[in-house]
Each structure stands twice: as C-alpha cells, then as structure tokens.
Scaffold this active site. Structure first.
Site, PDB file in Angstrom:
ATOM      1  N   SER A 130      54.108  34.822  34.799  1.00 49.93           N
ATOM      2  CA  SER A 130      53.340  35.155  35.999  1.00 49.93           C
ATOM      3  C   SER A 130      52.317  34.069  36.338  1.00 49.93           C
ATOM      4  CB  SER A 130      52.632  36.495  35.809  1.00 49.93           C
ATOM      5  OG  SER A 130      51.663  36.388  34.798  1.00 49.93           O
ATOM      6  N   LYS A 168      45.724  36.694  34.472  1.00 48.20           N
ATOM      7  CA  LYS A 168      45.841  36.518  35.919  1.00 48.20           C
ATOM      8  C   LYS A 168      44.586  35.814  36.431  1.00 48.20           C
ATOM      9  CE  LYS A 168      49.627  39.091  36.619  1.00 48.20           C
ATOM     10  NZ  LYS A 168      49.950  39.043  35.178  1.00 48.20           N
TER      11      LYS A 168
END
Lengths: 209, 209
Positions: A130, A168
């Site tokens: 990600s 993230k």
DNA sequence: TAAATACAAAAACTTTTGTTTGCATTTCGG
DNA sequence: CCGAAATGCAAACAAAAGTTTTTGTATTTA
C-alpha cells in the site's frame, strides 16, 4: 617459515583471542588466561607477546590495572553508538504494547544512523504494497518512533478500528482525518477509531529483487 | 523516603554505572572503582551492595575472578551478532577499493538481519532515482555484498566506464550485457567497460517523506 | 664464526582486587 | 523502649593478576 612470521602468527592469534573474549564475556582476558589458552609455559612469555603487540600497534596496555587490554583497530565496535530496537511482528488488538518480552526479536542498530535514543524506536514488518509509491515494499521493515500523535503529511504506523497495524500517510484537512495509501490502486481510509503507534522514521530492506 | 527506597536507588545507580563502564571501557569496574565513584567509605559496603544486587537478580557475580561482574537484563547487546559495515560515499576511479581507511564512516549492523559476515559488505549512498520502481529512492543507503561477478537479473553496484558508481539491474541476454534502470523514464545503459562492485543485498532509509 | 638479538621458561615479587571480621549506627516492628 | 535486622565503616586478610629477574637456548646478522 621464518621465526618472524611465526611470531606474527602467534600475535594475531592472541589478538583474535582477545577480540573473542571481549565479544563473548565483555571483559578482556588476563595474562594467565592467555597463557592457558595457548599452552604457554610462563606468564612472562605472554607479557613478552603483549609487549610485542603493543609495539606493533595492535593493542594498548594499561599497566595500572588488571585486564587492562584494549584492542586497537577499525573493527572495534563503538558500543556507545548502539541501541536495541525490538521487532514487533504482529500487534495484539486493544492497547498496543511494545514490551521487550512480547516482541519477536530485538536487533542492535547504530543510533547515529537513525538519530534516536535507546527505547524510542520499534520495528514492524510491512505486509502488502500500500505504500509502494514512496518506496516502501512488501516485506520491508519499517522503523517507527513511538508516539501517539502525528502531524499532517507524516507517514505513520497506526491501529485502525482496533484491528491490525498498518502503515499509511496521515492526513488531516477540512475533510477530517484520513489515512492515505501511497498506491494509486488503493483508496483512502477514513477510520472510525484510530490510534497512532508512531512515526515512520526509517526503513530496512533485506530482500532485494 | 524510606531506607528501603534509598537502597534501591543506590542499587540502580550502581547498576547503571556498571552498564556505563561496560559500554565505555569494555570491562566491568572493580569494587574499588565503584567505591570511589559513589564516595563509599569502605570496600565492604560495595560488596554489600553487590550482594544485594545479586539477590535482586540485577547482576551475576563470578567470585573466582577479578572484575567478575555481569549484568543481567534484556537490554544487553549480543556482540557476537554484530558486524562493521563501511559506508563508502564516493568511489575513486580505477580499481575500486573499500579499505576501511578510505570510507566515510563505519556502522555496526546486526549480522542476523542481513545474513552476512563481517567484512563481506559495504554501503553506498544512492543518488538519483533511477531505481525508484523497485523502491530504491534518492538518499537511500544500499548494502552491497562485495563481489565482481553478477547473475542475470540481479541488482548490482557497478562502475561504468571507470566513472562514478551506479546502481542498476544487471541484465545479460542475446543483446549482450546491459544495465537496466528501474525507472520508466530512463533507458538502458550499454557500458563500454563495466566492473561489478557487488550485489545489492539490503537497503537502509533514514529519511522518510 | 662471534656477537647480537629473539624467544622461552621458572621463580620470586608487587600490585590490584575481592573477602572477611568485628564493631558502630540506624531503622523498624512489637 | 527493646532487640533484631539492616546498614555502614575500618582494617586485616586472601586471592587474582601483572612484573621483574635470571637463566638458557635458538636464530640472525655482521
């Protein structure tokens, strides 16, 4: 083989033994320990070798104290620059804990490289891609500075909805707080509950493809 | 403050001093060194404290030898797992050398993390983003295993045309040997002369953006 | 080949380091 | 308040560790 060569071999063997002892026992050997190790018949012979080693710049000898041997050489490890960083593989639900007892393993890293002190950091295995657009790959180990707040734009390790840990980019704007994956194929996460574990300050990769 | 608490404070101060000495001088202190450090009037008092520390599981004492103190605790560094890896900033033209004298700095890294022995590796600063598609960014430090051959598909550090060092994927096929940047904006290099410095086996990043 | 140097050992010795003993204080529960 | 336990000291002692001296034998080197 000349006598000279033989001597040099003996010196380097003793040097290596001192290095070993230092590494294993955190303490240099005594003359008598060296004597026994190499089956030398007298302490004075060991003293003789040590003097030679000192003359050759291999070691330093402090004659005011016992075990006063110090190894000279670029191989020497500067212990003061080291810190212990735990690798926390999976994070249990609920309040995350990073006690040393609970971590998978602990690695020694140079403080100077990561600009941190002992106890501030932990490491996490990255699963998934990600964050591939900022060069964080599946299988990488991220190094995280433990703290529970983050500033807009920082890359964080966080616990989303008390579920598994994730990496993230933390974004806080007019739309509120969200976690942004750096991967064009994935979309932002608007978490119900979010606990910041820490800020990502470094990365280690041991598998290159 | 109770006497008990005072004692515990003293014990942990001494513990810390032993830890410090071990770190700085690679050798535990003697009873008399501890005595002097803490202005204790008698060696027997120090022996008393050490006994207390041993009872509390803080240290181990080997009474058959001088300086026979050993610290117990999870913070302890496993020296045998460490290796010294030089950071080679710029590589001179001609025959590349990685003698420790010529490197910018040397860092201590855990062997177990990079699966290597002391002396096999060196590090290089990556400049440019020619390998960004495999997650190697500008500013990263690559860890290289020293060798002068490479297999098809491996990512290598190499010296192209005796110029500066570069990181690329090494490809050897029907068209010959070429260096492939992992960046769609850049094209392959067909070097006139090529010397492989080593295979990239790891990566360290200390700047996260 | 003679002299100088390198190597090795034994033994006595000195210094460093750790332990024990006995005696004061202090603390603290009853 | 009493006495046991904990704490602290000084001094003597014991053990560990390092040094020196002497002697002898190889090896170089001039």
């Amino acid at each position: 083989m000349t006598k000279k060569t033989e001597l040099m071999i003996k010196l380097s063997q003793i040097y290596q033994y001192i290095e070993e002892t230092l590494t294993e026992r955190q303490c240099p050997p005594t003359i008598r320990e060296i004597q026994e190790k190499f089956d030398i018949k007298s302490t004075s012979s060991v003293a003789y070798y040590l003097k030679k080693m000192e003359e050759n710049g291999l070691i330093r000898v402090n004659r005011q104290k016992s075990r006063g041997l110090e190894i000279i050489g670029s191989r020497q490890i500067r212990l003061s620059d080291l810190m212990q960083v735990p690798l926390v593989g999976s994070i249990p639900a609920g309040q995350p804990k990073f006690a040393i007892e609970e971590c998978e393993d602990t690695f020694t890293l140079p403080r100077s490289l990561f600009h941190a002190e002992n106890g501030q950091l932990f490491m996490l295995n990255v699963e998934g891609s990600s964050m591939k657009d900022v060069g964080i790959n599946d299988g990488d180990i991220i190094i995280v500075r433990s703290q529970n707040t983050a500033e807009n734009g920082q890359i964080v390790a966080a616990l989303v909805n008390n579920d598994c840990a994730t990496v993230k980019r933390f974004i806080k704007d007019q739309n509120g707080v969200r976690l942004h994956p750096e991967n064009s194929a994935m979309s932002d996460i608007y978490p119900e509950t979010l606990s910041i574990l820490g800020i990502v300050v470094g990365l280690i990769r041991t598998n290159i493809n």
